[in-house]
Design a protein around this motif. Structure first.
Motif, PDB file in Angstrom:
ATOM      1  N   LYS A  74      -8.497 -43.907 -14.833  1.00  0.00           N
ATOM      2  CA  LYS A  74      -8.276 -43.239 -13.550  1.00  0.00           C
ATOM      3  C   LYS A  74      -9.576 -42.622 -13.049  1.00  0.00           C
ATOM      4  CE  LYS A  74      -4.798 -42.435 -11.785  1.00  0.00           C
ATOM      5  NZ  LYS A  74      -4.076 -43.127 -10.697  1.00  0.00           N
ATOM      6  N   ARG A  75     -10.314 -42.010 -13.973  1.00  0.00           N
ATOM      7  CA  ARG A  75     -11.566 -41.379 -13.571  1.00  0.00           C
ATOM      8  C   ARG A  75     -12.622 -42.428 -13.170  1.00  0.00           C
ATOM      9  NH1 ARG A  75     -13.689 -37.202 -17.584  1.00  0.00           N
ATOM     10  NH2 ARG A  75     -12.549 -38.259 -19.236  1.00  0.00           N
ATOM     11  N   LYS A  76     -12.584 -43.588 -13.785  1.00  0.00           N
ATOM     12  CA  LYS A  76     -13.501 -44.656 -13.373  1.00  0.00           C
ATOM     13  C   LYS A  76     -13.219 -45.088 -11.938  1.00  0.00           C
ATOM     14  CE  LYS A  76     -14.580 -46.639 -17.913  1.00  0.00           C
ATOM     15  NZ  LYS A  76     -14.398 -47.815 -18.813  1.00  0.00           N
ATOM     16  N   ILE A 167     -16.402 -37.837  -1.645  1.00  0.00           N
ATOM     17  CA  ILE A 167     -15.355 -38.844  -1.869  1.00  0.00           C
ATOM     18  C   ILE A 167     -14.524 -38.931  -0.597  1.00  0.00           C
ATOM     19  CG2 ILE A 167     -13.366 -39.539  -3.269  1.00  0.00           C
ATOM     20  CD1 ILE A 167     -14.346 -37.861  -5.520  1.00  0.00           C
ATOM     21  N   ASP A 168     -14.227 -40.121  -0.163  1.00  0.00           N
ATOM     22  CA  ASP A 168     -13.355 -40.290   0.993  1.00  0.00           C
ATOM     23  C   ASP A 168     -11.964 -39.743   0.665  1.00  0.00           C
ATOM     24  OD1 ASP A 168     -12.703 -41.705   3.665  1.00  0.00           O
ATOM     25  OD2 ASP A 168     -11.201 -42.499   2.284  1.00  0.00           O
ATOM     26  N   ARG A 169     -11.457 -38.852   1.500  1.00  0.00           N
ATOM     27  CA  ARG A 169     -10.187 -38.184   1.194  1.00  0.00           C
ATOM     28  C   ARG A 169      -9.012 -39.155   1.140  1.00  0.00           C
ATOM     29  NH1 ARG A 169      -9.759 -33.120   5.188  1.00  0.00           N
ATOM     30  NH2 ARG A 169     -10.456 -34.731   6.622  1.00  0.00           N
ATOM     31  N   ASP A 170      -8.997 -40.124   2.040  1.00  0.00           N
ATOM     32  CA  ASP A 170      -7.890 -41.085   2.032  1.00  0.00           C
ATOM     33  C   ASP A 170      -7.901 -41.925   0.756  1.00  0.00           C
ATOM     34  OD1 ASP A 170      -7.021 -40.171   4.485  1.00  0.00           O
ATOM     35  OD2 ASP A 170      -8.081 -41.712   5.626  1.00  0.00           O
ATOM     36  N   THR A 171      -9.096 -42.324   0.331  1.00  0.00           N
ATOM     37  CA  THR A 171      -9.201 -43.096  -0.914  1.00  0.00           C
ATOM     38  C   THR A 171      -8.738 -42.261  -2.096  1.00  0.00           C
ATOM     39  OG1 THR A 171     -11.075 -44.352  -0.028  1.00  0.00           O
ATOM     40  CG2 THR A 171     -10.778 -44.346  -2.417  1.00  0.00           C
ATOM     41  N   LEU A 172      -9.146 -40.999  -2.142  1.00  0.00           N
ATOM     42  CA  LEU A 172      -8.733 -40.119  -3.225  1.00  0.00           C
ATOM     43  C   LEU A 172      -7.226 -39.926  -3.222  1.00  0.00           C
ATOM     44  CD1 LEU A 172      -9.552 -38.308  -5.572  1.00  0.00           C
ATOM     45  CD2 LEU A 172      -9.980 -36.459  -3.935  1.00  0.00           C
ATOM     46  N   GLN A 174      -5.002 -41.985  -2.153  1.00  0.00           N
ATOM     47  CA  GLN A 174      -4.387 -43.232  -2.640  1.00  0.00           C
ATOM     48  C   GLN A 174      -4.476 -43.335  -4.153  1.00  0.00           C
ATOM     49  OE1 GLN A 174      -6.386 -46.368  -0.530  1.00  0.00           O
ATOM     50  NE2 GLN A 174      -5.555 -45.756   1.473  1.00  0.00           N
ATOM     51  N   ARG A 175      -5.646 -43.015  -4.706  1.00  0.00           N
ATOM     52  CA  ARG A 175      -5.836 -43.121  -6.150  1.00  0.00           C
ATOM     53  C   ARG A 175      -4.892 -42.181  -6.908  1.00  0.00           C
ATOM     54  NH1 ARG A 175      -8.058 -46.941  -4.605  1.00  0.00           N
ATOM     55  NH2 ARG A 175     -10.217 -47.618  -4.901  1.00  0.00           N
ATOM     56  N   LEU A 176      -4.597 -41.035  -6.320  1.00  0.00           N
ATOM     57  CA  LEU A 176      -3.741 -40.043  -6.974  1.00  0.00           C
ATOM     58  C   LEU A 176      -2.295 -40.107  -6.495  1.00  0.00           C
ATOM     59  CD1 LEU A 176      -6.203 -36.997  -6.998  1.00  0.00           C
ATOM     60  CD2 LEU A 176      -5.726 -38.630  -8.836  1.00  0.00           C
ATOM     61  N   GLU A 177      -2.007 -41.072  -5.632  1.00  0.00           N
ATOM     62  CA  GLU A 177      -0.646 -41.316  -5.139  1.00  0.00           C
ATOM     63  C   GLU A 177      -0.033 -40.050  -4.529  1.00  0.00           C
ATOM     64  OE1 GLU A 177       1.796 -43.468  -7.974  1.00  0.00           O
ATOM     65  OE2 GLU A 177       0.016 -44.335  -8.920  1.00  0.00           O
ATOM     66  N   LEU A 178      -0.807 -39.402  -3.673  1.00  0.00           N
ATOM     67  CA  LEU A 178      -0.324 -38.191  -3.022  1.00  0.00           C
ATOM     68  C   LEU A 178       0.721 -38.540  -1.964  1.00  0.00           C
ATOM     69  CD1 LEU A 178      -3.628 -36.151  -2.509  1.00  0.00           C
ATOM     70  CD2 LEU A 178      -2.121 -36.235  -4.504  1.00  0.00           C
ATOM     71  N   PRO A 179       1.827 -37.786  -1.903  1.00  0.00           N
ATOM     72  CA  PRO A 179       2.839 -38.046  -0.874  1.00  0.00           C
ATOM     73  C   PRO A 179       2.360 -37.607   0.499  1.00  0.00           C
ATOM     74  CG  PRO A 179       3.430 -36.108  -2.151  1.00  0.00           C
ATOM     75  CD  PRO A 179       2.214 -36.693  -2.819  1.00  0.00           C
ATOM     76  N   GLU A 180       3.040 -38.052   1.518  1.00  0.00           N
ATOM     77  CA  GLU A 180       2.702 -37.675   2.886  1.00  0.00           C
ATOM     78  C   GLU A 180       2.760 -36.155   3.037  1.00  0.00           C
ATOM     79  OE1 GLU A 180       4.247 -38.428   7.493  1.00  0.00           O
ATOM     80  OE2 GLU A 180       5.270 -39.368   5.789  1.00  0.00           O
ATOM     81  N   GLY A 181       1.762 -35.608   3.694  1.00  0.00           N
ATOM     82  CA  GLY A 181       1.725 -34.172   3.916  1.00  0.00           C
ATOM     83  C   GLY A 181       0.975 -33.399   2.848  1.00  0.00           C
TER      84      GLY A 181
END
Length: 229
Positions: A74-76, A167-172, A174-181
């Motif tokens: 995940k960190r990679k 780090i691009d926030r949207d990419t981050l 996605q990587r952490l599977e953050l829900p909407e909001g």
């Protein structure tokens, strides 16, 4: 603990405690290069997270969550996102400044034994929150207060913290599977260190110098120098 100490109110700060507080405050560093592989124990980590969780928050909304990231794969992935953003950032500088930028170490994602992403749930508490009615960004500021609490508590535990913002926030998200909001506010590298530098690393690298407080303080309106009593 003596009965006298037990009866002290939270507003009663003794001289030694006051001195130790400023020692922690001025000793805090944004760590990039000094991480050790020694893991942060559960008790110390709990202390640090409790401190973060006791930050002030608008309307007592407590909009933060703490994602603990130890998995190397995940960190990679996140490190790859940093590398992409870092290349883009380098292009925004020119000449000697770009060369200097490219020589800086700006993260410890793979070096630190623990990464923590602190998020802000912008929907927590419902559509109307006391204190957000006219400044809706206050939940983000509250989460930053949690970051600062964590940082200072970590320093008190002799644990280093480095904030990675390249780090691009949207990419981050996605990587952490953050829900909407839910948005990422701070991606932190956390771990014991070989040393805490005497000065900020960017200052030692001659990237920038700390400005004098007098330059930052105005009186009554913007730009008017503060008057001494």
């Amino acid at each position: 603990m003596s009965a006298d100490n037990q009866n002290r109110t939270q507003s009663d700060i003794d001289e030694l405690t006051r001195q130790h507080f400023y020692q922690v405050l001025y000793g805090r560093r944004d760590v990039r290069s000094q991480f050790l592989s020694k893991p942060v124990g559960d008790e110390v980590l709990t202390n640090i997270l409790h401190a973060a969780h006791h930050a002030p928050s608008v309307g007592l909304s407590q909009p933060w969550n703490f994602i603990l990231i130890r998995d190397q794969e995940k960190r990679k992935q996140i490190h790859a996102a940093f590398e992409q953003a870092n290349r883009e950032a380098a292009e925004m500088f020119s000449g000697a400044r770009r060369e200097q930028y490219q020589g800086l170490k700006l993260q410890g994602i793979l070096d630190a034994p623990l990464n923590i992403c602190i998020t802000c749930d912008r929907k927590r508490g419902g559509p109307v929150i006391l204190g957000k009615t006219h400044q809706p960004e206050m939940d983000l500021y509250s989460t930053v207060c949690a970051v600062q609490n964590l940082w200072l508590a970590a320093r008190a535990e002799n644990v280093g913290v480095g904030w990675v913002s390249i780090i691009d926030r949207d990419t981050l998200a996605q990587r952490l599977e953050l829900p909407e909001g839910v948005v990422p506010v701070a991606y932190l590298c956390v771990g014991y260190v070989s040393e805490f530098l005497e000065k900020p690393e960017l200052e030692l690298a001659n990237w920038e110098k700390r400005k004098q407080l007098e330059q930052m303080v105005f009186s009554e309106k913007w730009g008017q120098p503060a008057q001494s009593d």
